[in-house]
Enzyme design. Structure first.
Site, PDB file in Angstrom:
ATOM      1  N   SER A  83       0.850  -1.191   0.000  1.00 40.29           N
ATOM      2  CA  SER A  83       0.000   0.000   0.000  1.00 40.29           C
ATOM      3  C   SER A  83       0.892   1.250   0.000  1.00 40.29           C
ATOM      4  CB  SER A  83      -0.939  -0.064   1.208  1.00 40.29           C
ATOM      5  OG  SER A  83      -1.816   1.015   1.226  1.00 40.29           O
ATOM      6  N   LYS A 113      -5.318   3.250  -2.480  1.00 36.59           N
ATOM      7  CA  LYS A 113      -4.591   2.586  -1.392  1.00 36.59           C
ATOM      8  C   LYS A 113      -5.449   2.477  -0.124  1.00 36.59           C
ATOM      9  CE  LYS A 113      -0.579   1.953  -3.546  1.00 36.59           C
ATOM     10  NZ  LYS A 113      -0.156   0.632  -4.028  1.00 36.59           N
TER      11      LYS A 113
END
Ligand code: COA
Length: 287
Positions: free
Chosen positions: A155, A173
């Protein structure tokens, strides 16, 4: 050890800790993904790398085999296409018979203010990063259930606060973090774990080049005094796949030297929002 040195994992983990295990990594052709695969292979794993560039994937797989002595299958697929991913997973199953670990690492990004971001541009990043993660999970979950395996999703930290010119990436994300949390609780009872690694600025990666196009020195802005290396992220992923992390599920491990706590925008904000020439220069890496 000085703060500029990074242990390469070989000093830290047992050399054969992943022997007999199989890793499937999207975005494994280059950058962070490549280093994760290389380190896992150096610790005994066999691997599958997935990427859009068929020739590049093939070349990286051959390079990884040569540098580690393990097996690596290059499986060309665009993570936006579920059918291509299913074929990649089938090729992995044909070669190895199973999968133990999955890294969802494929990503796309660029700097763009939302006022200049087309609907297609926003959608493209959501499709590569977030839908690509969903597609990868859907394609691999049946095999991970069989081995009681584990996911790590790559992420970012950019969505913890508002980061200018990153609406698309931040939204994607944040979605990945949420997906991982839900996956962790849904599949945990079947023995499948899901965690996130959130890298800070990592030197010599496409992401870094895109987010810091002017090459502004960042060392002094980061509490631990250096930018990250791909090895820093690989070490964290190896820990999360290791038996030492067997009770870690639904977590986000930030690996950024403390950057997210202190980071100011790398772009001249808010000046560039009101100065089209400055904005253009920043995007071209001239500022
Ligand atoms: N600023 C604004 N819009 C941009 C852009 C930029 N820098 N780069 C691409 N776009 C827009 C395109 O203009 C297009 O929108 P439009 O049709 O409305 O003009 C849309 O995004 C799709 O672009 P396209 O090049 O067709 O998509 P792609 O699938 O070939 O490429 C990207 C995907 C854009 C994410 C590309 O940068 C990529 O493949 N990156 C992979 C590597 C990477 O980003 N690594 C960093 C990981 S953090």
């Amino acid at each position: 050890m000085s703060k500029l040195q990074v242990p390469d994992g070989l000093e830290t983990f047992q050399p054969e800790i992943f022997a007999g295990k199989v890793l499937f990594c999207t975005g494994g052709r280059s950058g962070i993904g490549y280093r994760i695969v290389e380190m896992m292979m150096k610790h005994g794993a066999d691997a599958v790398i997935v990427g859009r560039d068929a020739k590049g994937v093939e070349e990286s797989a051959a390079k990884l085999e040569a540098s580690t002595g393990r097996n690596c299958l290059g499986a060309p697929a665009d993570v936006r296409d579920p059918e291509q991913l299913k074929r990649a997973v089938q090729a992995a199953k044909d070669k190895y018979g199973k999968l133990d670990f999955v890294v969802c690492g494929a990503a796309g990004n660029f700097l763009a203010p939302i006022s200049g971001l087309s609907e297609r541009a926003f959608r493209t990043v959501i499709e590569i990063d977030l839908i690509g993660t969903y597609n990868t999970v859907k394609a691999t979950l049946p095999l991970l259930r069989e081995t009681r395996g584990a996911y790590v999703h790559i992420s970012a930290t950019l969505h913890y606060r508002g980061t200018p010119w990153q609406t698309h990436l931040g939204a994607a994300k944040a979605g990945i973090d949420a997906l991982s949390n839900a996956l962790a609780v849904e599949e945990g009872p079947r023995g499948v774990r899901s965690n996130v690694v959130a890298p800070g600025p990592i030197g010599s990666t496409p992401g870094m080049t895109r987010l810091n196009p002017g090459g502004q020195p960042l060392e002094n802005l980061i509490p631990l005094g250096r930018v990250g290396q791909t090895t820093d992220i690989a070490n964290a992923v190896m820990f999360l796949f290791s038996p030492a992390a067997s009770w870690i599920n639904g977590s986000v491990m930030v690996v950024d030297g403390g950057d997210a706590h202190t980071r100011a925008p790398y772009v001249p904000y808010p000046e560039a929002m009101f100065n089209p020439k400055m904005m253009t220069d920043v995007l071209k890496g001239k500022l």
